[in-house]
Design a protein around this motif. Structure first.
Motif, PDB file in Angstrom:
ATOM      1  N   CYS A   1     -62.176  99.288  17.734  1.00 52.47           N
ATOM      2  CA  CYS A   1     -63.300  98.460  17.276  1.00 52.47           C
ATOM      3  C   CYS A   1     -63.255  97.062  17.883  1.00 52.47           C
ATOM      4  O   CYS A   1     -64.063  96.201  17.532  1.00 52.47           O
ATOM      5  CB  CYS A   1     -63.283  98.330  15.757  1.00 52.47           C
ATOM      6  N   GLY A   2     -62.294  96.821  18.780  1.00 52.89           N
ATOM      7  CA  GLY A   2     -62.160  95.512  19.384  1.00 52.89           C
ATOM      8  C   GLY A   2     -61.114  94.632  18.731  1.00 52.89           C
ATOM      9  O   GLY A   2     -60.900  93.494  19.160  1.00 52.89           O
ATOM     10  N   GLY A   3     -60.466  95.150  17.678  1.00 52.76           N
ATOM     11  CA  GLY A   3     -59.490  94.355  16.940  1.00 52.76           C
ATOM     12  C   GLY A   3     -58.088  94.475  17.504  1.00 52.76           C
ATOM     13  O   GLY A   3     -57.859  95.090  18.554  1.00 52.76           O
ATOM     14  N   ALA A   4     -57.133  93.888  16.777  1.00 53.06           N
ATOM     15  CA  ALA A   4     -55.741  93.889  17.216  1.00 53.06           C
ATOM     16  C   ALA A   4     -54.982  95.110  16.716  1.00 53.06           C
ATOM     17  O   ALA A   4     -53.856  95.365  17.157  1.00 53.06           O
ATOM     18  CB  ALA A   4     -55.041  92.620  16.736  1.00 53.06           C
ATOM     19  N   GLY A   5     -55.570  95.841  15.759  1.00 52.21           N
ATOM     20  CA  GLY A   5     -54.910  97.032  15.232  1.00 52.21           C
ATOM     21  C   GLY A   5     -53.746  96.739  14.318  1.00 52.21           C
ATOM     22  O   GLY A   5     -52.871  97.578  14.119  1.00 52.21           O
ATOM     23  N   GLY A   6     -53.736  95.534  13.746  1.00 54.16           N
ATOM     24  CA  GLY A   6     -52.673  95.170  12.818  1.00 54.16           C
ATOM     25  C   GLY A   6     -52.943  95.684  11.416  1.00 54.16           C
ATOM     26  O   GLY A   6     -54.034  96.152  11.107  1.00 54.16           O
ATOM     27  N   ASP A   7     -51.925  95.601  10.565  1.00 48.44           N
ATOM     28  CA  ASP A   7     -52.120  95.982   9.173  1.00 48.44           C
ATOM     29  C   ASP A   7     -52.448  94.745   8.341  1.00 48.44           C
ATOM     30  O   ASP A   7     -52.536  93.621   8.862  1.00 48.44           O
ATOM     31  CB  ASP A   7     -50.895  96.710   8.628  1.00 48.44           C
ATOM     32  N   TYR A   8     -52.642  94.946   7.032  1.00 47.27           N
ATOM     33  CA  TYR A   8     -53.026  93.817   6.189  1.00 47.27           C
ATOM     34  C   TYR A   8     -51.872  92.851   5.964  1.00 47.27           C
ATOM     35  O   TYR A   8     -52.104  91.682   5.668  1.00 47.27           O
ATOM     36  CB  TYR A   8     -53.612  94.315   4.859  1.00 47.27           C
ATOM     37  N   LEU A   9     -50.645  93.307   6.120  1.00 49.93           N
ATOM     38  CA  LEU A   9     -49.518  92.386   6.034  1.00 49.93           C
ATOM     39  C   LEU A   9     -49.559  91.402   7.198  1.00 49.93           C
ATOM     40  O   LEU A   9     -49.352  90.196   7.013  1.00 49.93           O
ATOM     41  CB  LEU A   9     -48.197  93.161   6.034  1.00 49.93           C
ATOM     42  N   MET A  10     -49.842  91.890   8.389  1.00 49.28           N
ATOM     43  CA  MET A  10     -49.962  91.003   9.541  1.00 49.28           C
ATOM     44  C   MET A  10     -51.109  90.017   9.344  1.00 49.28           C
ATOM     45  O   MET A  10     -50.988  88.811   9.648  1.00 49.28           O
ATOM     46  CB  MET A  10     -50.186  91.816  10.823  1.00 49.28           C
ATOM     47  N   TYR A  11     -52.216  90.509   8.829  1.00 48.53           N
ATOM     48  CA  TYR A  11     -53.373  89.647   8.552  1.00 48.53           C
ATOM     49  C   TYR A  11     -53.019  88.572   7.532  1.00 48.53           C
ATOM     50  O   TYR A  11     -53.371  87.397   7.692  1.00 48.53           O
ATOM     51  CB  TYR A  11     -54.523  90.524   8.063  1.00 48.53           C
ATOM     52  N   ALA A  12     -52.270  88.942   6.488  1.00 43.84           N
ATOM     53  CA  ALA A  12     -51.852  87.966   5.476  1.00 43.84           C
ATOM     54  C   ALA A  12     -50.943  86.904   6.079  1.00 43.84           C
ATOM     55  O   ALA A  12     -51.023  85.722   5.719  1.00 43.84           O
ATOM     56  CB  ALA A  12     -51.141  88.680   4.322  1.00 43.84           C
ATOM     57  N   VAL A  13     -50.082  87.308   6.998  1.00 39.75           N
ATOM     58  CA  VAL A  13     -49.195  86.357   7.675  1.00 39.75           C
ATOM     59  C   VAL A  13     -50.010  85.334   8.462  1.00 39.75           C
ATOM     60  O   VAL A  13     -49.743  84.127   8.415  1.00 39.75           O
ATOM     61  CB  VAL A  13     -48.208  87.108   8.604  1.00 39.75           C
ATOM     62  N   VAL A  14     -51.036  85.805   9.180  1.00 36.77           N
ATOM     63  CA  VAL A  14     -51.885  84.904   9.959  1.00 36.77           C
ATOM     64  C   VAL A  14     -52.632  83.941   9.038  1.00 36.77           C
ATOM     65  O   VAL A  14     -52.686  82.730   9.282  1.00 36.77           O
ATOM     66  CB  VAL A  14     -52.878  85.704  10.827  1.00 36.77           C
ATOM     67  N   ALA A  15     -53.218  84.470   7.966  1.00 33.35           N
ATOM     68  CA  ALA A  15     -53.964  83.629   7.028  1.00 33.35           C
ATOM     69  C   ALA A  15     -53.072  82.558   6.409  1.00 33.35           C
ATOM     70  O   ALA A  15     -53.484  81.397   6.246  1.00 33.35           O
ATOM     71  CB  ALA A  15     -54.594  84.493   5.940  1.00 33.35           C
ATOM     72  N   GLU A  16     -51.847  82.944   6.056  1.00 27.40           N
ATOM     73  CA  GLU A  16     -50.922  81.960   5.464  1.00 27.40           C
ATOM     74  C   GLU A  16     -50.596  80.850   6.458  1.00 27.40           C
ATOM     75  O   GLU A  16     -50.584  79.665   6.096  1.00 27.40           O
ATOM     76  CB  GLU A  16     -49.637  82.642   5.010  1.00 27.40           C
ATOM     77  N   GLU A  17     -50.345  81.205   7.704  1.00 29.77           N
ATOM     78  CA  GLU A  17     -49.977  80.195   8.697  1.00 29.77           C
ATOM     79  C   GLU A  17     -51.131  79.231   8.970  1.00 29.77           C
ATOM     80  O   GLU A  17     -50.912  78.032   9.175  1.00 29.77           O
ATOM     81  CB  GLU A  17     -49.526  80.868   9.990  1.00 29.77           C
ATOM     82  N   LEU A  18     -52.349  79.722   8.972  1.00 30.02           N
ATOM     83  CA  LEU A  18     -53.495  78.836   9.154  1.00 30.02           C
ATOM     84  C   LEU A  18     -53.655  77.915   7.942  1.00 30.02           C
ATOM     85  O   LEU A  18     -53.893  76.712   8.088  1.00 30.02           O
ATOM     86  CB  LEU A  18     -54.770  79.644   9.379  1.00 30.02           C
ATOM     87  N   GLY A  19     -53.518  78.473   6.735  1.00 32.80           N
ATOM     88  CA  GLY A  19     -53.638  77.672   5.522  1.00 32.80           C
ATOM     89  C   GLY A  19     -52.562  76.615   5.408  1.00 32.80           C
ATOM     90  O   GLY A  19     -52.768  75.553   4.815  1.00 32.80           O
ATOM     91  N   ARG A  20     -51.406  76.877   5.968  1.00 34.62           N
ATOM     92  CA  ARG A  20     -50.294  75.931   5.933  1.00 34.62           C
ATOM     93  C   ARG A  20     -50.649  74.615   6.619  1.00 34.62           C
ATOM     94  O   ARG A  20     -50.080  73.563   6.309  1.00 34.62           O
ATOM     95  CB  ARG A  20     -49.090  76.585   6.612  1.00 34.62           C
ATOM     96  N   VAL A  21     -51.622  74.666   7.551  1.00 35.99           N
ATOM     97  CA  VAL A  21     -52.010  73.475   8.310  1.00 35.99           C
ATOM     98  C   VAL A  21     -53.410  72.998   7.945  1.00 35.99           C
ATOM     99  O   VAL A  21     -53.657  71.799   7.819  1.00 35.99           O
ATOM    100  CB  VAL A  21     -51.921  73.757   9.829  1.00 35.99           C
ATOM    101  N   SER A  22     -54.336  73.935   7.749  1.00 30.79           N
ATOM    102  CA  SER A  22     -55.718  73.562   7.424  1.00 30.79           C
ATOM    103  C   SER A  22     -56.361  74.613   6.536  1.00 30.79           C
ATOM    104  O   SER A  22     -56.618  75.736   6.990  1.00 30.79           O
ATOM    105  CB  SER A  22     -56.555  73.395   8.702  1.00 30.79           C
ATOM    106  N   GLY A  23     -56.645  74.241   5.311  1.00 30.40           N
ATOM    107  CA  GLY A  23     -57.330  75.158   4.408  1.00 30.40           C
ATOM    108  C   GLY A  23     -58.714  75.516   4.895  1.00 30.40           C
ATOM    109  O   GLY A  23     -59.177  76.652   4.716  1.00 30.40           O
ATOM    110  N   ALA A  24     -59.397  74.570   5.529  1.00 31.81           N
ATOM    111  CA  ALA A  24     -60.764  74.802   5.986  1.00 31.81           C
ATOM    112  C   ALA A  24     -60.807  75.836   7.103  1.00 31.81           C
ATOM    113  O   ALA A  24     -61.629  76.762   7.091  1.00 31.81           O
ATOM    114  CB  ALA A  24     -61.399  73.495   6.450  1.00 31.81           C
TER     115      ALA A  24
END
Length: 379
Positions: A59-82
């Motif tokens: 579908c054009g994605g990275a093929g990761g699971d939701y744990l990987m997605y949660a890791v990415v979201a946490e790292e972005l939130g760690r610097v900028s919530g917006a």
């Protein structure tokens, strides 16, 4: 039971952390003050193949699971919530419903550009008169030949003024209750679609929150997502995943606030010693760390359960409830550790504090999470 991240997830975590600290951190306060959506950041996230982490590669994605997605979201939130909020709204709400419920043609036309980072997605559920009771909607979609005509107003829609596609919930059968709600893929450039308000908010102002007006918007029947009446079932399944992403984002906000407080407390001296050596400050920081670890474990358990295809309603609701409250509590304590400096925009805790409050409201308020959890417990 292994509580360590898989090697691939750790690699992605390192990539996102480096990117966030290098590219987002220096402008995090600036874009908040300017109320500016940082298009350049999202273009770079696309180049890093991060705009469709949980979407399959076909579908054009990275093929990761939701744990990987949660890791990415946490790292972005760690610097900028917006940045984190617009990212998870794009992924959980704008992209994944098309991946999960769309036809092959819809996935190719609408999901692929989102997953590859060429476009931004949004989702339009809430209305001015329906907040926690999201099913009580007035937006109508009436069929006219091979088209649907959509009329209504949607409120508090993240990314609406920067989106290339918006998933709009509308009533197609007023007599059918929950089974009369459907989902449509709407192009914001169509006639009759207008962003009427971009809200000034307490925080998260680099992530646009909008009111949209749909006035006779004509959508071809090929843009009905799933079947007529599938909209509410799709919504509940989508919110299971969406709440996990908000939990991850909340954990990131808490982590960022904690690190700012810890660093400040070890550097700031009063009475000839670092303030971290005082019991009151030390105990506050230790409590922050304990709360964050709890929120992270619960979030990652929910993410793993979701990827395993198991029922995750209870865990996702619990993770969202706990992590969002932890984010607010930790951010508030981080302001306190900084003292007067914590109340100034020269230091990040004030931004984490303002951003964290929305985590207890969006994707279902804390009060609604208690309702969901009570229902899951048979109460």
């Amino acid at each position: 039971m292994d509580f360590t991240l898989p090697d691939e997830h750790e690699m992605i975590q390192d990539v996102v952390r480096d990117f966030a600290e290098t590219e987002i951190g220096p402008i995090a306060q600036e874009i908040e003050e300017e109320h500016r959506f940082p298009e350049e950041v999202f273009e770079e996230l696309g180049e890093l193949d991060l705009m469709g982490v949980p979407a399959p590669k076909e579908c054009g994605g990275a093929g990761g699971d939701y744990l990987m997605y949660a890791v990415v979201a946490e790292e972005l939130g760690r610097v900028s919530g917006a940045v984190g909020l617009s990212y998870v709204a794009h992924t959980s709400l704008g992209l994944m419903p098309i991946v999960n419920f769309g036809s092959d043609e819809q996935i190719e036309e609408w999901a692929r550009p989102l997953a590859e980072g060429d476009e931004i997605g949004a989702w339009a559920l809430t209305e001015p008169s329906s907040g926690s009771d999201a099913s009580d909607m007035n937006t109508m979609a009436q069929q006219d030949g091979d088209e649907y005509v959509i009329d209504g107003t949607k409120q508090f829609i993240t990314n609406a003024n920067v989106a290339n596609s918006v998933l709009v919930k509308a009533v197609t059968d007023p007599e059918a209750g929950y089974d009369g709600i459907s989902t449509f893929i709407v192009d914001p450039d169509q006639d009759g679609f207008e962003v009427t308000t971009v809200w000034d908010k307490m925080g998260l102002n680099a992530s646009p929150t909008c009111e949209i007006q749909l006035d006779g918007v004509r959508v071809h029947e090929s843009r009905l997502l799933g079947e007529e009446g599938d909209g509410w079932t799709q919504t509940k399944k989508t919110l299971d995943g969406g709440r996990i992403s908000i939990a991850a984002l909340s954990t990131g906000l808490a982590q960022g606030a904690f690190e700012a407080a810890r660093d400040y407390a070890t550097e700031r001296e009063q009475f000839d010693r670092p303030v971290s050596k005082f019991d009151a400050v030390r105990d506050m920081i230790v409590s922050m760390d304990r709360k964050i670890e709890r929120a992270r474990l619960l979030t990652q358990k929910a993410a793993t359960t979701y990827s395993d295809g198991k029922d995750v309603t209870r865990l996702s609701s619990m993770a969202k409830l706990d992590a969002s409250e932890v984010a607010r509590e930790v951010a508030e304590d981080a302001v306190q550790v900084h003292g007067g400096y914590g109340y100034t925009t020269d230091f990040p805790p004030q931004r984490f504090y303002r951003d964290a409050k929305l985590m207890e409201i969006g994707e279902g308020t804390s009060e609604i999470q208690h309702v969901v959890l009570g229902r899951e417990l048979g109460l």
